[in-house]
Structure formats: structure tokens, C-alpha cells
Design a protein around this motif. Structure first.
Motif, PDB file in Angstrom:
ATOM      1  N   TYR A  99      -4.752  16.167   3.584  1.00 57.83           N
ATOM      2  CA  TYR A  99      -5.992  15.315   3.862  1.00 57.83           C
ATOM      3  C   TYR A  99      -6.867  16.177   4.900  1.00 57.83           C
ATOM      4  O   TYR A  99      -6.689  16.921   5.452  1.00 57.83           O
ATOM      5  CB  TYR A  99      -5.512  14.154   5.041  1.00 57.83           C
ATOM      6  CG  TYR A  99      -4.626  13.142   4.137  1.00 57.83           C
ATOM      7  CD1 TYR A  99      -4.927  12.034   3.517  1.00 57.83           C
ATOM      8  CD2 TYR A  99      -3.328  13.434   4.610  1.00 57.83           C
ATOM      9  CE1 TYR A  99      -4.007  11.016   2.839  1.00 57.83           C
ATOM     10  CE2 TYR A  99      -2.298  12.668   4.142  1.00 57.83           C
ATOM     11  CZ  TYR A  99      -2.793  11.539   3.384  1.00 57.83           C
ATOM     12  OH  TYR A  99      -1.736  10.681   2.500  1.00 57.83           O
TER      13      TYR A  99
ATOM     14  N   LEU B  41      -2.046   6.386   0.763  1.00 53.41           N
ATOM     15  CA  LEU B  41      -3.315   5.480   1.424  1.00 53.41           C
ATOM     16  C   LEU B  41      -3.215   5.224   2.837  1.00 53.41           C
ATOM     17  O   LEU B  41      -3.857   4.976   3.385  1.00 53.41           O
ATOM     18  CB  LEU B  41      -3.505   4.390   0.449  1.00 53.41           C
ATOM     19  CG  LEU B  41      -4.132   4.589  -0.913  1.00 53.41           C
ATOM     20  CD1 LEU B  41      -4.276   3.660  -1.928  1.00 53.41           C
ATOM     21  CD2 LEU B  41      -5.378   5.585  -1.099  1.00 53.41           C
ATOM     22  N   GLU B  42      -1.911   4.652   3.168  1.00 53.75           N
ATOM     23  CA  GLU B  42      -1.687   4.323   4.389  1.00 53.75           C
ATOM     24  C   GLU B  42      -1.922   5.621   5.516  1.00 53.75           C
ATOM     25  O   GLU B  42      -2.551   5.299   6.415  1.00 53.75           O
ATOM     26  CB  GLU B  42      -0.018   3.857   4.567  1.00 53.75           C
ATOM     27  CG  GLU B  42       0.184   3.401   5.985  1.00 53.75           C
ATOM     28  CD  GLU B  42       1.508   2.697   5.994  1.00 53.75           C
ATOM     29  OE1 GLU B  42       2.246   2.952   6.870  1.00 53.75           O
ATOM     30  OE2 GLU B  42       2.032   2.077   4.957  1.00 53.75           O
ATOM     31  N   ASN B  43      -1.344   6.580   5.130  1.00 50.04           N
ATOM     32  CA  ASN B  43      -1.731   7.893   5.981  1.00 50.04           C
ATOM     33  C   ASN B  43      -3.224   8.142   5.994  1.00 50.04           C
ATOM     34  O   ASN B  43      -3.762   8.316   7.122  1.00 50.04           O
ATOM     35  CB  ASN B  43      -1.183   9.180   5.305  1.00 50.04           C
ATOM     36  CG  ASN B  43       0.525   9.198   5.589  1.00 50.04           C
ATOM     37  OD1 ASN B  43       1.050   8.417   6.352  1.00 50.04           O
ATOM     38  ND2 ASN B  43       0.874  10.230   4.696  1.00 50.04           N
TER      39      ASN B  43
ATOM     40  N   ASP C 156      -8.791   6.077  10.873  1.00 46.80           N
ATOM     41  CA  ASP C 156      -8.778   5.301  12.392  1.00 46.80           C
ATOM     42  C   ASP C 156      -8.754   6.242  13.423  1.00 46.80           C
ATOM     43  O   ASP C 156      -9.502   5.837  14.415  1.00 46.80           O
ATOM     44  CB  ASP C 156      -7.747   4.281  12.353  1.00 46.80           C
ATOM     45  CG  ASP C 156      -7.900   3.261  13.379  1.00 46.80           C
ATOM     46  OD1 ASP C 156      -8.947   2.465  13.650  1.00 46.80           O
ATOM     47  OD2 ASP C 156      -6.744   3.157  14.209  1.00 46.80           O
TER      48      ASP C 156
ATOM     49  N   MET D 234       0.953  -1.042   0.076  1.00 43.50           N
ATOM     50  CA  MET D 234       0.088  -0.024   0.031  1.00 43.50           C
ATOM     51  C   MET D 234       0.865   1.176  -0.010  1.00 43.50           C
ATOM     52  O   MET D 234       1.733   1.290   0.691  1.00 43.50           O
ATOM     53  CB  MET D 234      -0.947   0.029   1.299  1.00 43.50           C
ATOM     54  CG  MET D 234      -1.699   1.037   1.096  1.00 43.50           C
ATOM     55  SD  MET D 234      -2.812   1.282   2.571  1.00 43.50           S
ATOM     56  CE  MET D 234      -3.702  -0.215   2.915  1.00 43.50           C
ATOM     57  N   SER D 235       0.410   2.147  -0.677  1.00 44.96           N
ATOM     58  CA  SER D 235       1.293   3.562  -0.865  1.00 44.96           C
ATOM     59  C   SER D 235       1.241   4.186   0.480  1.00 44.96           C
ATOM     60  O   SER D 235       0.380   3.986   1.317  1.00 44.96           O
ATOM     61  CB  SER D 235       0.867   4.471  -2.008  1.00 44.96           C
ATOM     62  OG  SER D 235      -0.475   5.104  -1.628  1.00 44.96           O
ATOM     63  N   ARG D 236       2.273   5.106   0.836  1.00 50.72           N
ATOM     64  CA  ARG D 236       2.095   5.919   2.007  1.00 50.72           C
ATOM     65  C   ARG D 236       0.900   7.030   2.124  1.00 50.72           C
ATOM     66  O   ARG D 236       0.525   7.016   2.888  1.00 50.72           O
ATOM     67  CB  ARG D 236       3.597   6.736   1.969  1.00 50.72           C
ATOM     68  CG  ARG D 236       3.830   7.607   3.294  1.00 50.72           C
ATOM     69  CD  ARG D 236       5.139   8.243   3.255  1.00 50.72           C
ATOM     70  NE  ARG D 236       5.958   7.237   3.341  1.00 50.72           N
ATOM     71  CZ  ARG D 236       6.969   6.959   4.228  1.00 50.72           C
ATOM     72  NH1 ARG D 236       6.588   7.404   5.343  1.00 50.72           N
ATOM     73  NH2 ARG D 236       7.800   5.982   4.250  1.00 50.72           N
TER      74      ARG D 236
ATOM     75  N   CYS E 283      -8.285  10.311  -2.827  1.00 52.56           N
ATOM     76  CA  CYS E 283      -9.131   9.236  -2.485  1.00 52.56           C
ATOM     77  C   CYS E 283     -10.097   9.712  -1.365  1.00 52.56           C
ATOM     78  O   CYS E 283     -10.004  10.913  -0.937  1.00 52.56           O
ATOM     79  CB  CYS E 283      -8.095   8.343  -1.393  1.00 52.56           C
ATOM     80  SG  CYS E 283      -7.500   9.127   0.157  1.00 52.56           S
TER      81      CYS E 283
ATOM     82  N   ALA F  44      -5.634   5.923   5.714  1.00 52.94           N
ATOM     83  CA  ALA F  44      -6.357   4.996   6.498  1.00 52.94           C
ATOM     84  C   ALA F  44      -6.105   5.191   7.892  1.00 52.94           C
ATOM     85  O   ALA F  44      -6.876   5.139   8.622  1.00 52.94           O
ATOM     86  CB  ALA F  44      -5.989   3.391   6.144  1.00 52.94           C
ATOM     87  N   LYS F  45      -4.811   5.437   8.446  1.00 58.94           N
ATOM     88  CA  LYS F  45      -4.560   5.739   9.999  1.00 58.94           C
ATOM     89  C   LYS F  45      -5.239   7.109  10.076  1.00 58.94           C
ATOM     90  O   LYS F  45      -5.424   7.154  11.553  1.00 58.94           O
ATOM     91  CB  LYS F  45      -2.985   6.006   9.902  1.00 58.94           C
ATOM     92  CG  LYS F  45      -2.252   4.643   9.716  1.00 58.94           C
ATOM     93  CD  LYS F  45      -0.822   5.079   9.810  1.00 58.94           C
ATOM     94  CE  LYS F  45       0.045   3.638   9.767  1.00 58.94           C
ATOM     95  NZ  LYS F  45       1.512   3.608  10.122  1.00 58.94           N
TER      96      LYS F  45
END
Length: 112
Positions: free
Chosen positions: A61, A5-7, A13, A1-3, A81, A9-10
Motif C-alpha cells: 500500500y 480491502l479491509e487493510n 482512515d 470484505m477481503s483482508r 485498488c 480502508a483502515k
């Protein structure tokens, strides 16, 4: 997963955890610079791409809450996204009752 998309998702969360613990998140914009520096801006009415360009951020974001849902929009260059959590009440029912929320969506038809 790219940074990117990872950011995203975090961040989603973290916003969900804040709501579950009784905190109402403000509308927050998080900008990540090219070298990893982070800038957080509360309640900005600027479009996300404009804030990203103005501050020279590589990733941007925005976390918002409306209609009991948490929404995260992200932008990195031309990539975007959008993540949206289930309604807070549905999530609580799922966590406390162990029953997955089910949503039925009506099909949308376009006139030809």
C-alpha cells in the motif's frame, strides 16, 4: 470484505485521522509479508509493484497526500485498488457544519 480491502480502508482512515488532528502525513509505503509482518518505508520513489516484489510482500500500500487529498494505492498479486479521500477542507466543512460536500463532474467524451 477481503483482508486486502479491509487493510486499505483502515490505512486510509488512519491517514485521514492524522490530517484531521493537524499532522501532515509523509508519503508512506506499507508492505505486508506472507506471514503478516509489516514493513513501512517513507518517501520511496520506487514503483509500488517493484517494492512489493523486491521485499517479497503479499500486499503493498502507498499513502500520499497531494492537492489536499489523501490517496491510497494498494496491490495484492494482480488485484489493485485506489482510494481517494475528499479534500481536507471539504471533509472539515462536512464534519463541522453537517453539510455533505457535493461535487459536479463534467462528462468526458472521446472522439470517435
Amino acid at each position: 470484505m477481503s483482508r486486502f480491502l479491509e487493510n486499505a480502508a483502515k490505512l486510509l482512515d488512519a491517514a485521514e485521522c492524522a490530517v484531521q488532528s493537524g499532522n501532515a502525513p509523509s508519503h508512506m509505503t506499507i508492505l505486508v509479508g506472507c506471514e503478516g509482518g509489516i514493513r513501512m518505508i517513507a518517501d520511496s520513489d520506487w514503483p509500488l509493484d517493484s517494492l512489493q516484489a523486491h521485499h517479497g510482500a503479499s500486499m503493498a500500500y502507498r499513502v500520499t497526500q497531494q492537492n489536499e487529498k489523501i490517496r491510497l494505492e494498494g496491490r495484492e498479486g494482480q488485484r489493485t485498488c485506489v482510494f481517494e479521500s475528499p479534500k481536507v477542507a471539504d471533509a472539515a466543512r462536512f464534519i463541522l457544519g453537517g453539510v455533505a460536500p457535493i461535487r459536479y463532474l463534467s462528462p468526458v467524451y472521446a472522439a470517435a
